[in-house]
Each structure stands twice: as C-alpha cells, then as structure tokens.
Scaffold this motif. Structure first.
Motif, short mmCIF file in Angstrom:
data_model
loop_
_atom_site.label_atom_id
_atom_site.label_comp_id
_atom_site.label_asym_id
_atom_site.label_seq_id
_atom_site.Cartn_x
_atom_site.Cartn_y
_atom_site.Cartn_z
N SER A 47 -11.32 109.94 52.73
CA SER A 47 -11.07 111.38 52.90
C SER A 47 -12.39 112.11 52.69
O SER A 47 -13.10 111.83 51.72
CB SER A 47 -10.02 111.88 51.92
OG SER A 47 -9.77 113.25 52.10
N ARG A 48 -12.71 113.02 53.57
CA ARG A 48 -14.00 113.70 53.52
C ARG A 48 -14.13 114.53 52.25
O ARG A 48 -13.18 115.21 51.84
CB ARG A 48 -14.17 114.61 54.74
CG ARG A 48 -14.27 113.88 56.06
CD ARG A 48 -14.40 114.87 57.20
NE ARG A 48 -15.65 115.63 57.09
CZ ARG A 48 -16.81 115.25 57.64
NH1 ARG A 48 -16.87 114.13 58.34
NH2 ARG A 48 -17.88 115.99 57.50
N GLU A 80 -15.30 117.76 50.07
CA GLU A 80 -15.44 119.18 50.41
C GLU A 80 -16.14 119.99 49.33
O GLU A 80 -16.76 121.01 49.64
CB GLU A 80 -14.05 119.78 50.68
CG GLU A 80 -13.36 119.21 51.91
CD GLU A 80 -12.07 119.93 52.24
OE1 GLU A 80 -11.48 120.55 51.31
OE2 GLU A 80 -11.66 119.89 53.41
N GLY A 115 -21.31 117.52 55.99
CA GLY A 115 -21.69 116.19 56.44
C GLY A 115 -23.08 116.18 57.03
O GLY A 115 -23.48 117.08 57.77
N GLY A 173 -26.20 113.30 58.74
CA GLY A 173 -26.41 111.98 59.32
C GLY A 173 -27.81 111.48 59.04
O GLY A 173 -28.29 111.55 57.91
N TRP A 199 -23.14 115.24 52.33
CA TRP A 199 -22.58 113.88 52.23
C TRP A 199 -23.01 113.08 53.45
O TRP A 199 -22.84 113.52 54.59
CB TRP A 199 -21.05 113.95 52.15
CG TRP A 199 -20.37 112.63 52.44
CD1 TRP A 199 -20.47 111.47 51.73
CD2 TRP A 199 -19.52 112.34 53.55
NE1 TRP A 199 -19.73 110.47 52.31
CE2 TRP A 199 -19.13 110.99 53.44
CE3 TRP A 199 -19.04 113.11 54.63
CZ2 TRP A 199 -18.29 110.37 54.36
CZ3 TRP A 199 -18.20 112.50 55.54
CH2 TRP A 199 -17.83 111.14 55.41
N ASP A 210 -22.42 110.97 56.20
CA ASP A 210 -21.13 110.66 56.82
C ASP A 210 -21.07 109.31 57.52
O ASP A 210 -20.07 108.98 58.16
CB ASP A 210 -20.73 111.77 57.81
CG ASP A 210 -21.78 112.01 58.89
OD1 ASP A 210 -22.71 111.18 59.03
OD2 ASP A 210 -21.67 113.05 59.59
N ARG A 211 -22.12 108.49 57.40
CA ARG A 211 -22.08 107.13 57.94
C ARG A 211 -21.80 106.09 56.85
O ARG A 211 -21.86 104.90 57.11
CB ARG A 211 -23.39 106.80 58.66
CG ARG A 211 -23.70 107.76 59.80
CD ARG A 211 -24.83 107.27 60.67
NE ARG A 211 -25.16 108.25 61.69
CZ ARG A 211 -26.05 108.05 62.68
NH1 ARG A 211 -26.70 106.89 62.75
NH2 ARG A 211 -26.29 109.00 63.56
N THR A 249 -16.61 107.37 51.94
CA THR A 249 -16.25 108.66 51.33
C THR A 249 -16.10 108.44 49.82
O THR A 249 -15.81 107.33 49.37
CB THR A 249 -14.94 109.20 51.91
OG1 THR A 249 -13.87 108.29 51.62
CG2 THR A 249 -15.04 109.37 53.42
N ALA A 255 -20.86 106.15 47.80
CA ALA A 255 -20.89 107.38 48.57
C ALA A 255 -22.17 108.12 48.23
O ALA A 255 -22.53 108.27 47.06
CB ALA A 255 -19.66 108.23 48.25
N ARG A 274 -11.63 116.36 47.60
CA ARG A 274 -11.60 115.77 48.93
C ARG A 274 -10.62 116.52 49.84
O ARG A 274 -9.79 117.30 49.38
CB ARG A 274 -11.23 114.29 48.82
CG ARG A 274 -12.06 113.56 47.78
CD ARG A 274 -11.82 112.08 47.70
NE ARG A 274 -10.52 111.64 48.08
CZ ARG A 274 -10.26 110.46 48.68
NH1 ARG A 274 -11.26 109.63 48.93
NH2 ARG A 274 -9.05 110.11 48.99
#
Length: 261
Positions: free
Chosen positions: A110-111, A113, A128, A130, A150, A152-153, A156, A163, A194
């Motif tokens: 779950s992403r 936040e 997010g 990269g 965060w 994102d690759r 989470t 993470a 999250r």
C-alpha cells in the motif's frame, strides 16, 4: 609279462559326436564295504513356534554404555533446567513441530502517504519518486522540499524488504524535511500512514554516515529478511558542484507494529 596283459590297450576318452546332448555323469559305483555318502534328510519344520528361552540374555556392552550416556545427559539437562527455568517439555514435546510465532508484522502493499517522526518534529506528506537521469534515486523537486519521497520501484513500507524514503536536508532558503535526521537515535519511532488506512510503525536501529562514493548498497537496499525502512538525506561537509554534501545520512529502522490493519 603275460600276453593277456600285453594285449590290453590303455583307456581312451572319446568325445561325443558333434551335436550330441550329454546328460549328467552317472554316480560312481560304491566301494565294497563302504556305503555311499548321503546327506541327512531335512528335518520337518515345527508346526508351533518354539518357546522363548528362560533366563536373561546378557546385554551387549555397547548398548549398556549408550543407555548410561543418555541417562547422564538427561540428569545434567534436568539440573540446568532447574537452574535456568528451561523447560524440557519444549525440547522433547510436540511444541517443536509447530511454526514459531511471528516476531514482526508483515503488511500487504500500500502506497505511503504521510511520515511522522515525533522525536524531530517531522510530519510531512510523501510523494513517489523514481530514478534520476544519472541512475541514482531521485529526490522531490526543490519547490516541494518539505515533502519526503518514497522510491516507488521498491517495497512499500510494511512489506518484506527495505522501503526507501528520501528527503532534502536544506535549501538556500532554510532547513528542509530531513534537516534533523542526523540527530535521531536508536529506539525512536517512525510512523508511516498508508493509502489503505493502516499505520506502519518502525523503530530506529542505527543512524549512520557514509561517503557518497562508498555507500554499502547491498546493506541499504538489499536486505529482504524482514520489513524495514531506510530514511536517506545528505550531510557531512559541503563540497558543492554536482555532489553537494559529501555524505549520506541513513536511518536504519525495522517494522515493529501496525495499527488499523
């Protein structure tokens, strides 16, 4: 020599004609006065099993020594158990066949936040990020320097693996979101809210400084033994140019709890 003896021819062995099938040789004639050898007739098998022998059979010396060894080990174990409250039931019982209790939670993906670090008064949104053009992990744009990024690759927060959350230390206008990261200490808590409404709670293990050219990538990014968190920012001496600060500050933390799951 008598003529009858001279007329006798020596014995000859004549081979059978080709293709003749010969049988077994006949038994030799018995010598007078001596009966031919005969194997004794087999004894009939008993119809009922024989009775066990009375009396005690001697134990082999090896078995006796092995039994005494096990008795000695058991007595020593009982003494250690009494001294250290160690339970022999856990050693010989069926508890060893059950899976060990999980020492930490594991969350579904779950992403993230929001990040909250009470010890350094941080409460910031997470976006997010990269990879940058040079292949390194990107950071939030300077106009959003008070937000964390965060990677994102990767996992989470709460999944197995590290993470990764990055943030600026400062800008020309003043401190940024991770300015006080070097002041964190082991045992302090980090909370990640999250997208699914859960809160992943991490506990700081260590706070370490690494030269940017000597960052232990496997240790920072490659440990998938449990759910963990890495907070990364810049620090150390200012060099300028494309390097900026000389060091990376890395906070290593492990997941210890999860709320509202």
């Amino acid at each position: 020599m008598p003529e009858s003896v001279l007329r006798k021819r020596p014995a000859q062995i004549v081979a059978p004609p080709p293709g003749t099938i010969t049988g077994p040789l006949p038994a030799p004639p018995s010598a007078p006065g001596r009966p031919p050898f005969r194997a004794p007739a087999p004894r009939p098998l008993p119809t009922t099993p024989p009775r066990p022998m009375r009396g005690k059979r001697p134990w082999p010396v090896g078995l006796v020594a092995l039994a005494l060894l096990f008795v000695g080990l058991f007595v020593v174990a009982m003494g250690l158990g009494a001294a250290t409250s160690f339970s022999l039931g856990g050693l010989f019982g069926g508890a060893g066949n059950e899976p060990p209790p999980r020492e930490f939670p594991v969350l579904e993906p779950s992403r993230p936040e929001l990040i909250s670090i009470p010890a350094i008064n941080v409460r910031a949104p997470i976006l997010g990020v990269g990879l940058a053009a040079d292949g390194s992990v990107a950071v939030p744009p300077l106009k959003r320097h008070n937000e964390a990024g965060w990677f994102d690759r990767g996992p989470t927060p709460g999944q197995f693996g590290p993470a990764l959350i990055v943030g600026h230390a400062d800008t020309r206008t003043g401190p940024s979101v991770f300015h006080s990261l070097p002041r964190m200490k082991a045992g302090q808590r980090i909370e990640i809210t999250r997208a699914d409404g859960s809160v992943a709670v991490f506990e700081v293990n260590t706070v370490e400084h690494f030269d940017k050219g000597k960052l232990p990538a496997q240790r920072v990014y490659g440990d998938y033994s449990r759910p963990s968190l890495r907070l990364v920012t810049c620090g150390g001496r200012w060099i300028g140019g494309s390097t900026g600060y000389q060091d990376n500050i890395v906070v290593f933390a492990s997941l210890v709890d999860a709320d509202n799951v």
